[in-house]
Write an enzyme that holds these catalytic residues in place. Sequence first.
Site, PDB file in Angstrom:
ATOM      1  CD  GLN A 152      31.931  78.723  60.762  1.00 37.27           C
ATOM      2  OE1 GLN A 152      31.550  78.050  59.798  1.00 37.27           O
ATOM      3  NE2 GLN A 152      32.167  80.012  60.693  1.00 37.27           N
TER       4      GLN A 152
HETATM    5  P1  GTP Z   1      33.555  81.986  65.743  1.00 38.24           P
HETATM    6  O1  GTP Z   1      34.379  83.096  65.180  1.00 38.24           O
HETATM    7  O2  GTP Z   1      32.476  81.530  64.797  1.00 38.24           O
HETATM    8  O3  GTP Z   1      34.362  80.835  66.242  1.00 38.24           O
HETATM    9  O4  GTP Z   1      32.738  82.590  67.035  1.00 38.24           O
HETATM   10  P2  GTP Z   1      33.327  83.416  68.273  1.00 38.24           P
HETATM   11  O5  GTP Z   1      33.680  82.471  69.366  1.00 38.24           O
HETATM   12  O6  GTP Z   1      34.389  84.354  67.831  1.00 38.24           O
HETATM   13  O7  GTP Z   1      32.035  84.222  68.777  1.00 38.24           O
HETATM   14  P3  GTP Z   1      31.721  85.780  68.559  1.00 38.24           P
HETATM   15  O8  GTP Z   1      32.660  86.618  69.352  1.00 38.24           O
HETATM   16  O9  GTP Z   1      31.586  86.039  67.117  1.00 38.24           O
HETATM   17  O10 GTP Z   1      30.312  85.872  69.304  1.00 38.24           O
HETATM   18  C1  GTP Z   1      29.188  85.089  68.907  1.00 38.24           C
HETATM   19  C2  GTP Z   1      27.908  85.747  69.390  1.00 38.24           C
HETATM   20  O11 GTP Z   1      27.830  85.683  70.824  1.00 38.24           O
HETATM   21  C3  GTP Z   1      27.804  87.232  69.048  1.00 38.24           C
HETATM   22  O12 GTP Z   1      26.461  87.511  68.716  1.00 38.24           O
HETATM   23  C4  GTP Z   1      28.190  87.927  70.342  1.00 38.24           C
HETATM   24  O13 GTP Z   1      27.604  89.211  70.488  1.00 38.24           O
HETATM   25  C5  GTP Z   1      27.615  86.976  71.376  1.00 38.24           C
HETATM   26  N1  GTP Z   1      28.327  87.033  72.672  1.00 38.24           N
HETATM   27  C6  GTP Z   1      29.663  87.009  72.885  1.00 38.24           C
HETATM   28  N2  GTP Z   1      29.940  87.054  74.192  1.00 38.24           N
HETATM   29  C7  GTP Z   1      28.744  87.104  74.837  1.00 38.24           C
HETATM   30  C8  GTP Z   1      28.381  87.152  76.225  1.00 38.24           C
HETATM   31  O14 GTP Z   1      29.203  87.148  77.157  1.00 38.24           O
HETATM   32  N3  GTP Z   1      27.039  87.184  76.495  1.00 38.24           N
HETATM   33  C9  GTP Z   1      26.102  87.168  75.521  1.00 38.24           C
HETATM   34  N4  GTP Z   1      24.825  87.205  75.898  1.00 38.24           N
HETATM   35  N5  GTP Z   1      26.408  87.118  74.211  1.00 38.24           N
HETATM   36  C10 GTP Z   1      27.718  87.089  73.869  1.00 38.24           C
END
Ligand code: GTP
Length: 171
Positions: free
Chosen positions: A62
């Site tokens: 974020q």
């Molecule tokens: P921050 O902690 O806010 O920086 O986000 P992050 O990068 O850690 O993302 P996070 O792992 O929380 O995933 C965000 C969303 O994307 C979740 O709803 C996951 O289930 C979804 N997601 C993660 N990887 C994939 C993927 O390869 N494919 C799909 N379709 N969704 C995904």
Amino acid sequence: GVKKKEVNVMVVGLDNSGKTTIINHFKSPDAKSHDIVPTVGFSVERFKSKALAFTAFDMSGQGRYRNLWEQYYKECDGIIFVIDSSDKLRMVVAKDELNLLLENPELKNRTIPILFFANKMDARDAVSSVKCSHLLELQAISNKPWFICASNALTGDGLHEGVEWLTDQLK
Ligand code: GTP
Ligand code: MG
């Protein structure tokens, strides 16, 4: 058994790109989270590959937390940069953040490896990893080994290939 070499990696990239989901995939069954929420600040996670014991700094993507990334550059041995390959609108934001990282004085002159995951390759409107690397102009990275891997963090596709490359760089 022989103790694995310990390495620190930072996991960065925009919010919602899938960083926490990717790290969760590598954790042991008892350490896995079942309900992943947006990361607040950062969280420190541990997992192992064939040759290495990783400490991963899972940073929040974020905007208001991105200034935390640079505080950990000094201690890291490698970087995992996660891209949401279906988020075309923010590809330029990801590129700007990558450029800030590459130009940061703590990293600029270090030859540390960068693993890119072109994540969410399952999404209907995802661009290919080759297209991602062009959009982020990865070919311009001159003094660091890098590798881009298409991934689907929901199934795990592509994740091991990426971490094997990083392991070869760091072992
Ligand atoms: P921050 O902690 O806010 O920086 O986000 P992050 O990068 O850690 O993302 P996070 O792992 O929380 O995933 C965000 C969303 O994307 C979740 O709803 C996951 O289930 C979804 N997601 C993660 N990887 C994939 C993927 O390869 N494919 C799909 N379709 N969704 C995904
Ligand atoms: Mg997260």
